[in-house]
Design a protein around this motif. Structure first.
Motif, PDB file in Angstrom:
ATOM      1  N   VAL A 267      45.884  41.544  45.739  1.00 17.46           N
ATOM      2  CA  VAL A 267      45.732  40.851  47.018  1.00 17.46           C
ATOM      3  C   VAL A 267      44.281  41.131  47.616  1.00 17.46           C
ATOM      4  CG1 VAL A 267      46.571  40.367  49.062  1.00 17.46           C
ATOM      5  CG2 VAL A 267      47.954  40.640  47.314  1.00 17.46           C
ATOM      6  N   VAL A 268      43.792  42.675  47.487  1.00 18.44           N
ATOM      7  CA  VAL A 268      42.504  42.821  48.133  1.00 18.44           C
ATOM      8  C   VAL A 268      41.635  42.435  47.482  1.00 18.44           C
ATOM      9  CG1 VAL A 268      41.102  44.950  48.693  1.00 18.44           C
ATOM     10  CG2 VAL A 268      43.625  44.967  49.331  1.00 18.44           C
ATOM     11  N   ALA A 269      41.633  42.423  46.057  1.00 24.01           N
ATOM     12  CA  ALA A 269      40.421  41.783  45.340  1.00 24.01           C
ATOM     13  C   ALA A 269      40.390  40.335  45.439  1.00 24.01           C
ATOM     14  CB  ALA A 269      41.006  42.187  43.530  1.00 24.01           C
ATOM     15  N   GLY A 270      41.358  39.786  45.535  1.00 27.96           N
ATOM     16  CA  GLY A 270      41.409  38.273  46.013  1.00 27.96           C
ATOM     17  C   GLY A 270      40.788  38.119  47.112  1.00 27.96           C
ATOM     18  N   LYS A 271      41.025  38.546  48.086  1.00 25.76           N
ATOM     19  CA  LYS A 271      40.443  38.340  49.543  1.00 25.76           C
ATOM     20  C   LYS A 271      39.128  38.928  49.346  1.00 25.76           C
ATOM     21  CE  LYS A 271      44.184  36.802  51.309  1.00 25.76           C
ATOM     22  NZ  LYS A 271      44.322  35.229  51.887  1.00 25.76           N
ATOM     23  N   VAL A 272      38.677  39.765  48.910  1.00 26.16           N
ATOM     24  CA  VAL A 272      37.235  40.223  48.758  1.00 26.16           C
ATOM     25  C   VAL A 272      36.501  39.050  48.156  1.00 26.16           C
ATOM     26  CG1 VAL A 272      35.776  41.882  47.599  1.00 26.16           C
ATOM     27  CG2 VAL A 272      37.676  42.658  48.981  1.00 26.16           C
ATOM     28  N   ALA A 273      37.106  38.627  47.015  1.00 20.94           N
ATOM     29  CA  ALA A 273      36.487  37.506  46.197  1.00 20.94           C
ATOM     30  C   ALA A 273      36.178  36.099  47.092  1.00 20.94           C
ATOM     31  CB  ALA A 273      37.150  37.080  44.885  1.00 20.94           C
ATOM     32  N   GLU A 274      37.220  36.074  47.669  1.00 18.09           N
ATOM     33  CA  GLU A 274      37.029  34.612  48.754  1.00 18.09           C
ATOM     34  C   GLU A 274      36.005  34.867  49.770  1.00 18.09           C
ATOM     35  OE1 GLU A 274      40.758  33.781  50.631  1.00 18.09           O
ATOM     36  OE2 GLU A 274      42.093  34.216  48.888  1.00 18.09           O
ATOM     37  N   ALA A 275      36.033  36.281  50.539  1.00 14.13           N
ATOM     38  CA  ALA A 275      35.127  36.512  51.533  1.00 14.13           C
ATOM     39  C   ALA A 275      33.658  36.489  51.110  1.00 14.13           C
ATOM     40  CB  ALA A 275      35.397  37.727  52.241  1.00 14.13           C
ATOM     41  N   MET A 276      33.435  36.927  49.687  1.00  7.39           N
ATOM     42  CA  MET A 276      32.167  37.072  49.157  1.00  7.39           C
ATOM     43  C   MET A 276      31.666  36.037  48.388  1.00  7.39           C
ATOM     44  SD  MET A 276      30.806  40.126  50.052  1.00  7.39           S
ATOM     45  CE  MET A 276      29.536  40.352  49.102  1.00  7.39           C
ATOM     46  N   ARG A 277      32.472  34.892  48.405  1.00  9.65           N
ATOM     47  CA  ARG A 277      32.131  33.762  47.547  1.00  9.65           C
ATOM     48  C   ARG A 277      31.923  34.093  46.242  1.00  9.65           C
ATOM     49  NH1 ARG A 277      31.848  29.351  51.139  1.00  9.65           N
ATOM     50  NH2 ARG A 277      31.616  29.784  53.340  1.00  9.65           N
ATOM     51  N   ALA A 278      32.768  34.917  45.677  1.00 11.66           N
ATOM     52  CA  ALA A 278      32.569  35.308  44.428  1.00 11.66           C
ATOM     53  C   ALA A 278      32.343  34.036  43.177  1.00 11.66           C
ATOM     54  CB  ALA A 278      33.509  36.448  43.918  1.00 11.66           C
ATOM     55  N   GLU A 279      31.722  34.243  42.096  1.00 15.08           N
ATOM     56  CA  GLU A 279      31.665  33.627  40.904  1.00 15.08           C
ATOM     57  C   GLU A 279      33.022  33.593  40.170  1.00 15.08           C
ATOM     58  OE1 GLU A 279      30.039  30.434  38.845  1.00 15.08           O
ATOM     59  OE2 GLU A 279      29.383  31.206  40.602  1.00 15.08           O
ATOM     60  N   LYS A 280      33.576  34.857  40.097  1.00 16.51           N
ATOM     61  CA  LYS A 280      34.506  35.150  39.186  1.00 16.51           C
ATOM     62  C   LYS A 280      35.339  36.207  39.918  1.00 16.51           C
ATOM     63  CE  LYS A 280      33.633  34.028  34.449  1.00 16.51           C
ATOM     64  NZ  LYS A 280      34.767  33.442  33.869  1.00 16.51           N
ATOM     65  N   LEU A 281      36.717  36.128  39.733  1.00 18.12           N
ATOM     66  CA  LEU A 281      37.814  37.306  40.073  1.00 18.12           C
ATOM     67  C   LEU A 281      38.493  37.645  38.754  1.00 18.12           C
ATOM     68  CD1 LEU A 281      39.436  38.681  41.776  1.00 18.12           C
ATOM     69  CD2 LEU A 281      41.027  36.942  42.170  1.00 18.12           C
ATOM     70  N   VAL A 282      38.284  39.026  38.559  1.00 20.17           N
ATOM     71  CA  VAL A 282      38.795  39.389  36.930  1.00 20.17           C
ATOM     72  C   VAL A 282      39.892  40.502  37.352  1.00 20.17           C
ATOM     73  CG1 VAL A 282      38.353  40.380  34.877  1.00 20.17           C
ATOM     74  CG2 VAL A 282      36.734  38.646  35.926  1.00 20.17           C
ATOM     75  N   LEU A 283      41.160  39.994  36.937  1.00 19.80           N
ATOM     76  CA  LEU A 283      42.206  40.964  37.371  1.00 19.80           C
ATOM     77  C   LEU A 283      42.604  41.563  36.000  1.00 19.80           C
ATOM     78  CD1 LEU A 283      44.424  38.614  39.470  1.00 19.80           C
ATOM     79  CD2 LEU A 283      42.775  40.514  40.338  1.00 19.80           C
ATOM     80  N   LEU A 284      42.456  43.149  36.041  1.00 24.71           N
ATOM     81  CA  LEU A 284      42.716  43.803  34.858  1.00 24.71           C
ATOM     82  C   LEU A 284      44.366  44.249  34.841  1.00 24.71           C
ATOM     83  CD1 LEU A 284      39.695  43.962  34.547  1.00 24.71           C
ATOM     84  CD2 LEU A 284      40.309  46.173  33.557  1.00 24.71           C
ATOM     85  N   THR A 285      45.060  44.012  33.540  1.00 24.60           N
ATOM     86  CA  THR A 285      46.307  44.130  33.534  1.00 24.60           C
ATOM     87  C   THR A 285      46.946  44.855  32.186  1.00 24.60           C
ATOM     88  OG1 THR A 285      48.485  43.382  34.005  1.00 24.60           O
ATOM     89  CG2 THR A 285      47.230  41.860  32.730  1.00 24.60           C
ATOM     90  N   ASN A 286      48.277  45.270  32.046  1.00 27.28           N
ATOM     91  CA  ASN A 286      48.631  45.753  30.799  1.00 27.28           C
ATOM     92  C   ASN A 286      49.264  44.721  29.852  1.00 27.28           C
ATOM     93  OD1 ASN A 286      47.662  48.308  31.624  1.00 27.28           O
ATOM     94  ND2 ASN A 286      49.670  49.158  32.141  1.00 27.28           N
ATOM     95  N   THR A 287      48.930  43.409  29.876  1.00 26.01           N
ATOM     96  CA  THR A 287      49.464  42.596  28.826  1.00 26.01           C
ATOM     97  C   THR A 287      47.985  41.710  28.824  1.00 26.01           C
ATOM     98  OG1 THR A 287      49.885  40.748  30.543  1.00 26.01           O
ATOM     99  CG2 THR A 287      51.496  42.350  29.999  1.00 26.01           C
ATOM    100  N   ALA A 288      48.356  40.831  27.720  1.00 28.68           N
ATOM    101  CA  ALA A 288      47.049  39.819  27.015  1.00 28.68           C
ATOM    102  C   ALA A 288      46.865  38.897  27.918  1.00 28.68           C
ATOM    103  CB  ALA A 288      47.612  39.157  25.713  1.00 28.68           C
ATOM    104  N   GLY A 289      47.598  38.817  29.377  1.00 30.36           N
ATOM    105  CA  GLY A 289      47.322  37.731  30.263  1.00 30.36           C
ATOM    106  C   GLY A 289      49.019  37.493  30.704  1.00 30.36           C
ATOM    107  N   LEU A 290      49.033  36.116  31.181  1.00 28.49           N
ATOM    108  CA  LEU A 290      50.255  35.594  31.640  1.00 28.49           C
ATOM    109  C   LEU A 290      50.807  35.192  30.245  1.00 28.49           C
ATOM    110  CD1 LEU A 290      52.515  34.891  33.767  1.00 28.49           C
ATOM    111  CD2 LEU A 290      51.093  32.739  33.920  1.00 28.49           C
ATOM    112  N   LEU A 291      51.872  35.763  29.970  1.00 36.96           N
ATOM    113  CA  LEU A 291      52.606  35.299  28.788  1.00 36.96           C
ATOM    114  C   LEU A 291      53.949  34.174  29.053  1.00 36.96           C
ATOM    115  CD1 LEU A 291      53.120  38.801  27.088  1.00 36.96           C
ATOM    116  CD2 LEU A 291      51.268  36.750  26.955  1.00 36.96           C
ATOM    117  N   ALA A 292      54.120  33.434  28.308  1.00 36.65           N
ATOM    118  CA  ALA A 292      55.405  32.567  28.302  1.00 36.65           C
ATOM    119  C   ALA A 292      56.569  33.536  27.719  1.00 36.65           C
ATOM    120  CB  ALA A 292      55.197  31.352  27.310  1.00 36.65           C
ATOM    121  N   LYS A 293      57.723  33.007  28.020  1.00 35.33           N
ATOM    122  CA  LYS A 293      58.890  33.451  27.696  1.00 35.33           C
ATOM    123  C   LYS A 293      59.114  33.814  26.034  1.00 35.33           C
ATOM    124  CE  LYS A 293      61.664  32.001  31.746  1.00 35.33           C
ATOM    125  NZ  LYS A 293      63.071  31.400  31.965  1.00 35.33           N
ATOM    126  N   SER A 294      58.258  32.892  25.330  1.00 32.35           N
ATOM    127  CA  SER A 294      58.512  32.945  23.952  1.00 32.35           C
ATOM    128  C   SER A 294      57.397  34.012  23.681  1.00 32.35           C
ATOM    129  CB  SER A 294      57.880  31.541  23.375  1.00 32.35           C
ATOM    130  OG  SER A 294      56.612  31.201  23.832  1.00 32.35           O
TER     131      SER A 294
END
Length: 304
Positions: free
Chosen positions: A206-233
């Protein structure tokens, strides 16, 4: 013959390096003098090789004229310290329930141990980093968050008191403008300051998103422990917009800790951030792969 073979192998390696640099060049131009906000967390914060590669990535970004801002998490480390104290962690929709004792641990672990370790790693690899808590400046203005959660019967939403968990009400961009567009890489612990002087534990996504908004960032990158958002399959989902994300939340594909990530990404792109990406922090140099290659990695979220 051996000498010729060695020369050929060296030439192939050089050609591969040249190809990588050539592919990266247009992206370096595109992001030059632009702000990129990175939420750093998960395995990337606990594996030594991954920690080192992340620090080198952000130093390289700074050297080629991109302005990275790092917002870090630390949930597993907080959980470990609480466990040592005999205190059990509780979560609601991916948010940690935070009483006053837990808040003390959060400030110690996030604002002290983890923040300073990241700063030291960036220095080790030739960068100049400044560690900040959201209370410094003050950088992050916050208020108490009251989380809405589904009732046990699944019909009437319930308001859950999470204790000293906050939501962002404002970001002091003067502090970040001075640092990020100067010679420094800001490294932010997601602790907010309330009007009454209270400290608040805020989800790092949430903080990263708000910082990106306030700074008018070109990109927001969120690191996680999966390949990304996965479908149920198990299939990787990408190219998502608000409508598709809402469908995935309703059908139960997006749950628990992925919820704040997705919501932060959606809010950021709706507020003008160029693109948001959820990527696999378990892959070395994942940030550079996302920024500087044609294919990129992970889940792309954009506003359409």
């Amino acid at each position: 013959m051996a000498a010729f073979t060695a020369f050929t192998m060296d030439s192939n390696k050089a050609l591969n390096i040249a190809h990588v640099l050539t592919e990266a060049l247009p992206y370096i131009r595109r992001y030059q003098d632009k702000c990129v906000v990175i939420k750093y967390g998960g395995n990337a914060m606990t594996d030594e090789a991954l920690k080192s590669s992340f620090a080198r990535d952000v130093v390289l970004m700074k050297l080629v004229g991109i302005h990275p801002i790092v917002v870090h998490g630390g949930g597993p480390q907080i959980g470990q310290y609480l466990s040592k104290m005999g205190k059990e962690s509780a979560f609601v929709d991916g948010m940690r329930v935070t009483d006053s004792e837990t808040m003390d641990v959060v400030e110690m672990v996030l604002g002290g141990l983890i923040n300073k370790e990241i700063v030291s790693l960036i220095h080790k690899h030739g960068g100049k980093a400044i560690g900040l808590s959201g209370k410094d400046g003050p950088l992050i203005h916050a208020k108490k968050l009251y989380q809405s959660s589904k009732s046990k019967d699944g019909n009437v939403p319930e308001i859950v008191d999470l204790g000293y968990v906050g939501e962002v009400t404002g970001i002091n961009t003067k502090v970040l403008d001075y640092l990020a567009f100067g010679d420094f890489i800001p490294v932010i612990a997601p602790i907010g300051l309330g009007d009454e002087g209270s400290s608040y534990n805020i989800n790092a996504d949430v903080v990263a998103g708000k910082v990106a908004e306030a700074m008018r960032a070109e990109k927001l990158v969120l690191l996680t422990n999966t390949a990304g958002l996965l479908a149920k399959s198990g299939e990787l989902l990408t190219g998502l917009d608000d409508t598709r994300v809402r469908e995935l939340i309703d059908d139960g594909t997006i749950v628990d800790g992925m919820l704040p990530k997705i919501n932060a990404a959606l809010a950021a792109v709706a507020a003008g951030v160029g693109r948001a990406h959820i990527i696999d922090g378990r892959v070395q140099h994942s940030v550079l792969l996302e920024l500087f290659t044609d294919s990129g990695i992970g889940t792309l979220i954009e506003h359409r």
